[in-house]
Design an enzyme around this catalytic site. Structure first.
Site, mmCIF file in Angstrom:
data_model
loop_
_atom_site.group_PDB
_atom_site.id
_atom_site.type_symbol
_atom_site.label_atom_id
_atom_site.label_comp_id
_atom_site.label_asym_id
_atom_site.label_seq_id
_atom_site.Cartn_x
_atom_site.Cartn_y
_atom_site.Cartn_z
ATOM 1 N N ASP A 98 0.860 -1.182 0.000
ATOM 2 C CA ASP A 98 0.000 0.000 0.000
ATOM 3 C C ASP A 98 0.894 1.228 0.000
ATOM 4 O OD1 ASP A 98 -2.318 1.498 -0.026
ATOM 5 O OD2 ASP A 98 -3.089 0.745 1.892
ATOM 6 N N ASP A 99 0.320 2.373 -0.348
ATOM 7 C CA ASP A 99 1.109 3.599 -0.363
ATOM 8 C C ASP A 99 1.465 4.035 1.040
ATOM 9 O OD1 ASP A 99 -1.553 4.268 0.179
ATOM 10 O OD2 ASP A 99 -1.566 6.031 -1.111
ATOM 11 N N ASP A 102 -1.970 4.783 7.812
ATOM 12 C CA ASP A 102 -2.285 5.973 8.600
ATOM 13 C C ASP A 102 -2.754 5.536 9.987
ATOM 14 O OD1 ASP A 102 -3.428 8.318 9.707
ATOM 15 O OD2 ASP A 102 -3.955 9.090 7.739
#
Length: 165
Positions: A98-99, A102
């Protein structure tokens, strides 16, 4: 933008590509991997770079919706991981990309699908960092990361408002 985002971290295409290649470099010792699972949409670009760098030909997606621009909302799985990639061993030998991580909400949902997979992100924030095995850059929780596919080319004022152009 929500007041909780006190800082910004703009990332250019060049920088993102360098960071995704750095992620591949870190992952090269963790494999081999039989497949990459990209967490869409943000994980598509780094998954392609990592798959290329590591010579992985099988790329699957898991489609999870959690953001509405700047607000993280309800997690919804739009497309699950195919049985041929998920296998019967909890994701052993599978790489999830995933980028960023969070709060960790999306990562938790994907981890439940493949608990034995290796989870990697380009960027990590403290709340979600424990959920990933490998990442490149950590930023503070109150930083909004502007990824290149979310930005256009335009003037950006300096950090100090008093600077002149």
């Amino acid at each position: 933008m929500d007041e909780k985002w006190q800082k910004s971290f703009p990332v250019s295409w060049d920088q993102f590509h360098r960071d995704a290649r750095a992620l591949a470099w870190r992952l090269s010792a963790a494999g081999p991997f039989s497949a990459v699972v990209a967490v869409t949409r943000g994980g598509l670009v780094p998954a392609a770079v990592v798959a290329r760098e590591l010579g992985i030909r099988v790329i699957e997606t898991v489609c999870v919706a959690s953001y509405d621009y700047d607000k993280q909302g309800h997690i919804q799985v739009l497309k699950s991981i195919g049985a041929s990639v998920a296998g019967t061993e909890g994701g052993t030998g599978v790489l999830i990309v995933d980028d960023l991580v969070d709060t960790g909400a999306t990562a938790r949902v994907v981890r439940e699908m493949l608990p034995k997979a290796h989870f990697a992100t380009v960027y990590a924030k403290p709340a979600g960092r424990p959920l990933v095995d490998t990442f490149v850059t950590e930023v503070s929780q109150d930083t909004w990361i502007y990824l290149p596919w979310d930005m256009g080319l335009q003037f950006t004022p300096p950090i100090g408002d008093k600077a002149t152009v």
